[in-house]
Design a protein around this motif. Structure first.
Motif, PDB file in Angstrom:
ATOM      1  N   SER A 419      10.402   9.612 -92.321  1.00  0.00           N
ATOM      2  CA  SER A 419      10.883  11.002 -92.245  1.00  0.00           C
ATOM      3  C   SER A 419       9.711  11.956 -92.027  1.00  0.00           C
ATOM      4  CB  SER A 419      11.631  11.383 -93.526  1.00  0.00           C
ATOM      5  OG  SER A 419      11.906  12.762 -93.547  1.00  0.00           O
ATOM      6  N   ILE A 420       9.661  12.596 -90.868  1.00  0.00           N
ATOM      7  CA  ILE A 420       8.602  13.563 -90.572  1.00  0.00           C
ATOM      8  C   ILE A 420       8.676  14.779 -91.505  1.00  0.00           C
ATOM      9  CG2 ILE A 420       7.676  15.129 -88.818  1.00  0.00           C
ATOM     10  CD1 ILE A 420       7.003  12.299 -88.181  1.00  0.00           C
ATOM     11  N   PRO A 421       9.866  15.372 -91.719  1.00  0.00           N
ATOM     12  CA  PRO A 421       9.921  16.529 -92.624  1.00  0.00           C
ATOM     13  C   PRO A 421       9.417  16.206 -94.028  1.00  0.00           C
ATOM     14  CG  PRO A 421      11.909  16.425 -91.292  1.00  0.00           C
ATOM     15  CD  PRO A 421      11.167  15.147 -91.048  1.00  0.00           C
ATOM     16  N   ARG A 422       9.776  15.028 -94.579  1.00  0.00           N
ATOM     17  CA  ARG A 422       9.312  14.653 -95.924  1.00  0.00           C
ATOM     18  C   ARG A 422       7.804  14.454 -95.938  1.00  0.00           C
ATOM     19  NH1 ARG A 422      12.492   9.557 -97.644  1.00  0.00           N
ATOM     20  NH2 ARG A 422      10.876   9.584 -99.264  1.00  0.00           N
ATOM     21  N   ALA A 423       7.281  13.784 -94.907  1.00  0.00           N
ATOM     22  CA  ALA A 423       5.835  13.563 -94.829  1.00  0.00           C
ATOM     23  C   ALA A 423       5.100  14.893 -94.723  1.00  0.00           C
ATOM     24  CB  ALA A 423       5.504  12.668 -93.641  1.00  0.00           C
ATOM     25  N   ALA A 424       5.651  15.833 -93.957  1.00  0.00           N
ATOM     26  CA  ALA A 424       5.024  17.148 -93.807  1.00  0.00           C
ATOM     27  C   ALA A 424       4.967  17.885 -95.143  1.00  0.00           C
ATOM     28  CB  ALA A 424       5.786  17.970 -92.772  1.00  0.00           C
ATOM     29  N   ARG A 425       6.048  17.792 -95.911  1.00  0.00           N
ATOM     30  CA  ARG A 425       6.042  18.438 -97.231  1.00  0.00           C
ATOM     31  C   ARG A 425       4.996  17.804 -98.148  1.00  0.00           C
ATOM     32  NH1 ARG A 425      11.710  18.514 -96.327  1.00  0.00           N
ATOM     33  NH2 ARG A 425      12.006  16.607 -97.538  1.00  0.00           N
ATOM     34  N   MET A 426       4.877  16.482 -98.081  1.00  0.00           N
ATOM     35  CA  MET A 426       3.902  15.782 -98.913  1.00  0.00           C
ATOM     36  C   MET A 426       2.470  16.167 -98.523  1.00  0.00           C
ATOM     37  SD  MET A 426       3.486  11.657 -99.515  1.00  0.00           S
ATOM     38  CE  MET A 426       5.117  11.571-100.268  1.00  0.00           C
ATOM     39  N   LEU A 427       2.236  16.325 -97.206  1.00  0.00           N
ATOM     40  CA  LEU A 427       0.904  16.667 -96.710  1.00  0.00           C
ATOM     41  C   LEU A 427       0.645  18.172 -96.701  1.00  0.00           C
ATOM     42  CD1 LEU A 427       0.807  14.181 -93.692  1.00  0.00           C
ATOM     43  CD2 LEU A 427      -0.483  13.977 -95.821  1.00  0.00           C
ATOM     44  N   GLU A 428       1.723  18.947 -96.995  1.00  0.00           N
ATOM     45  CA  GLU A 428       1.643  20.407 -97.023  1.00  0.00           C
ATOM     46  C   GLU A 428       1.218  20.985 -95.670  1.00  0.00           C
ATOM     47  OE1 GLU A 428      -0.791  21.615-100.297  1.00  0.00           O
ATOM     48  OE2 GLU A 428       0.607  20.889-101.807  1.00  0.00           O
ATOM     49  N   ILE A 429       1.815  20.467 -94.610  1.00  0.00           N
ATOM     50  CA  ILE A 429       1.613  21.008 -93.268  1.00  0.00           C
ATOM     51  C   ILE A 429       2.972  21.137 -92.594  1.00  0.00           C
ATOM     52  CG2 ILE A 429      -0.722  20.072 -92.977  1.00  0.00           C
ATOM     53  CD1 ILE A 429       0.422  17.799 -91.384  1.00  0.00           C
ATOM     54  N   SER A 430       2.993  21.754 -91.433  1.00  0.00           N
ATOM     55  CA  SER A 430       4.250  21.968 -90.713  1.00  0.00           C
ATOM     56  C   SER A 430       4.726  20.675 -90.058  1.00  0.00           C
ATOM     57  CB  SER A 430       4.055  23.040 -89.633  1.00  0.00           C
ATOM     58  OG  SER A 430       5.154  23.066 -88.752  1.00  0.00           O
ATOM     59  N   PRO A 431       6.047  20.415 -90.064  1.00  0.00           N
ATOM     60  CA  PRO A 431       6.557  19.233 -89.361  1.00  0.00           C
ATOM     61  C   PRO A 431       6.173  19.238 -87.881  1.00  0.00           C
ATOM     62  CG  PRO A 431       8.262  20.151 -90.770  1.00  0.00           C
ATOM     63  CD  PRO A 431       7.122  21.125 -90.781  1.00  0.00           C
ATOM     64  N   SER A 432       6.127  20.437 -87.276  1.00  0.00           N
ATOM     65  CA  SER A 432       5.779  20.505 -85.851  1.00  0.00           C
ATOM     66  C   SER A 432       4.363  19.994 -85.611  1.00  0.00           C
ATOM     67  CB  SER A 432       5.926  21.938 -85.330  1.00  0.00           C
ATOM     68  OG  SER A 432       5.087  22.824 -86.052  1.00  0.00           O
ATOM     69  N   THR A 433       3.457  20.177 -86.585  1.00  0.00           N
ATOM     70  CA  THR A 433       2.096  19.660 -86.446  1.00  0.00           C
ATOM     71  C   THR A 433       2.099  18.143 -86.387  1.00  0.00           C
ATOM     72  OG1 THR A 433       1.179  21.547 -87.639  1.00  0.00           O
ATOM     73  CG2 THR A 433      -0.189  19.579 -87.515  1.00  0.00           C
ATOM     74  N   LEU A 434       2.908  17.519 -87.240  1.00  0.00           N
ATOM     75  CA  LEU A 434       2.990  16.058 -87.229  1.00  0.00           C
ATOM     76  C   LEU A 434       3.615  15.556 -85.941  1.00  0.00           C
ATOM     77  CD1 LEU A 434       4.012  15.033 -90.864  1.00  0.00           C
ATOM     78  CD2 LEU A 434       1.764  15.141 -89.813  1.00  0.00           C
ATOM     79  N   TYR A 435       4.660  16.241 -85.465  1.00  0.00           N
ATOM     80  CA  TYR A 435       5.281  15.822 -84.206  1.00  0.00           C
ATOM     81  C   TYR A 435       4.277  15.907 -83.057  1.00  0.00           C
ATOM     82  CZ  TYR A 435      10.039  15.633 -86.102  1.00  0.00           C
ATOM     83  OH  TYR A 435      11.164  15.300 -86.802  1.00  0.00           O
ATOM     84  N   ARG A 436       3.487  16.989 -83.018  1.00  0.00           N
ATOM     85  CA  ARG A 436       2.500  17.141 -81.944  1.00  0.00           C
ATOM     86  C   ARG A 436       1.426  16.060 -82.012  1.00  0.00           C
ATOM     87  NH1 ARG A 436       2.973  22.712 -83.056  1.00  0.00           N
ATOM     88  NH2 ARG A 436       1.074  22.642 -84.340  1.00  0.00           N
ATOM     89  N   LYS A 437       0.941  15.773 -83.241  1.00  0.00           N
ATOM     90  CA  LYS A 437      -0.073  14.729 -83.382  1.00  0.00           C
ATOM     91  C   LYS A 437       0.475  13.381 -82.945  1.00  0.00           C
ATOM     92  CE  LYS A 437      -2.885  16.744 -87.095  1.00  0.00           C
ATOM     93  NZ  LYS A 437      -4.168  16.651 -86.342  1.00  0.00           N
TER      94      LYS A 437
END
Length: 450
Positions: A419-437
């Protein structure tokens, strides 16, 4: 009858009957080159009538009508010789297009229906030969030729975008654009602009005109991933777009006509989203014409090792490693794991192994400690996990920072079951940042493979 009136208005000569018995009496191969056949008849089964027609007039083109949720019946009918199908409720435009395509011969021929055979290879992008996946391949080959909206469901990481690509590639729109849009990766206040576009000066930051995804997909396919993440207000505008086939960019005074097929996907239960008021019911029924559910990896048997072997070869090539296969105990472990993150989690695990290790075979001790721990039991499990963790930490020394970031992020996504949204919350960054990476990493991987 409504169908009769619509077709006559479109210039077709129409004979209308209401029972299987009357259909057999009235059918004339010389006059009835196209037959619109409901699968549920008052006095019989539509499939029996289909077989009867195709036996007497193989060249007659039959379009079958099924109810929502009866796509398997439509697939079976296509295998028996139907050229297209309509799922109720459908609008006048869909009916006219289906008949027009049949009139031009722009539909699958009987020979094409052999593509539903179990002997054919998987669709592009898919790996696996489990019974569940062969059923998916068969269904995609059939519905790809239709223009119906497809609603793809499945757990995160099961390959919903791959499936959407395959449907597009099988369709008559394959030469047109395929435009994917992740509704969960775009801030709500920008989503309308991303979907419908905007004019320069229509809002703060609109420094130039922008073509939205709907306009960019004109003549092709628009894939709306994570559709259940869409704001309710935007759902209303999406419904209007589907009903009118027109797009009105933010700030525009006139709408523009577009020709787009919509595919959408979610890892949620869309009917539950409707019941709980997070998704419009009328939009759900507009989109949920042809439902397609992708099975989780844990239900696909040895497909997991076929996927792992393919990923291992690619990753080893990219990283300059010597891996050639999986040890037997690793294959057995992979078959028994739950894989809550599905294919995405499996790829993360293989990437982690290839980055941190080398050798001809992937050994059990090379796997991430948490993965092995889930499958282990007994007093030795804790010591083995600690040893694996120590080995992994030692292997990090000397790695590039970019590699460590990638490994850490992928491990976090894997721990969040993909789950990208859950991972983003755990890493305290935006989900869009993870999608772009992730998109950047995948693009580099493709470039390296080429």
């Amino acid at each position: 009858m409504v169908y009769e009136a619509v077709l006559k208005q479109a210039g077709h000569k129409v004979d209308c009957v209401f029972t299987a018995r009357d259909a057999r009496r009235a059918f004339d191969p010389a006059r009835h080159r196209i037959v619109l056949l409901d699968m549920i008849l008052p006095d019989g089964n539509g499939q029996d009538v289909l077989v009867w027609i195709k036996k007497r007039a193989p060249e007659t083109r039959v379009i079958v009508i099924t109810s929502n949720g009866s796509v398997k019946i439509a697939v079976d009918a296509m295998r028996m010789g139907a050229v297209d199908f309509l799922v109720k409720p459908f609008d006048e435009g869909r009916l006219r297009n289906a008949v027009a395509n049949a009139t031009r011969g722009d539909t699958p021929e009987a020979a094409d229906l052999a593509t539903a055979s179990d002997s054919l290879p998987p669709l592009e992008g898919f790996i696996g030969q489990s019974r569940q996946m062969r059923d998916i391949y068969q269904t995609v080959r059939v519905i790809g030729r239709s223009t119906a909206t497809v609603f793809i469901t499945g757990e995160s990481g099961t390959g919903k975008e791959v499936c959407a690509h395959a449907i597009h590639a099988m369709s008559k729109r394959a030469d047109g654009p395929f435009i994917p849009l992740n509704c969960g990766a775009i801030p709500t206040n920008l989503l309308e602009s991303e979907v419908f576009g905007h004019l320069k000066g229509s809002f703060t930051g609109a420094i130039s005109d922008k073509q939205g995804a709907a306009m960019a997909a004109d003549g092709g396919t628009l894939f709306l991933d994570e559709i259940c993440e869409m704001d309710l207000n935007l759902q209303t505008k999406l419904l209007r777009f589907i009903q009118s086939s027109t797009v009105q960019p933010v700030g525009a005074t006139r709408a523009r006509s577009v020709d787009v097929r919509i595919l959408c996907a979610t890892n949620r239960d869309p009917q539950r989203e409707v019941q709980e008021g997070r998704f419009r019911e009328d939009l759900f029924y507009r989109l949920h014409v042809v439902p397609l559910h992708l099975p989780p990896l844990r239900e696909r048997g040895d497909d997991v090792n076929m996927i792992a072997q393919d990923a291992l070869a690619r990753f080893a090539h990219e990283e300059g490693k010597q891996f050639r296969g999986l040890a037997e105990n690793v294959q057995e472990l992979f078959r028994t794991l739950e894989w809550r993150g599905n294919v995405r989690q499996l790829l993360n695990v293989l990437r982690n192994v290839v980055v941190l290790h080398d050798g001809p075979l992937v050994l059990r001790e090379m796997l991430p400690a948490d993965l092995v721990r889930r499958a282990q039991s007994g007093p030795a499990a804790g010591a083995d996990a600690i040893m694996s963790e120590d080995a992994a930490l030692n292997a990090l020394v000397g790695r590039r920072l970019a590699d460590l970031e990638r490994t850490f992020i992928q491990a976090t996504i894997s721990a969040c079951d993909g789950s990208i949204p859950r991972a983003a919350r755990m890493l305290e960054i935006s989900p869009s940042t993870l999608y772009r990476k992730r998109e950047t990493w995948e693009r580099k991987s493709r470039d390296a493979a080429e």
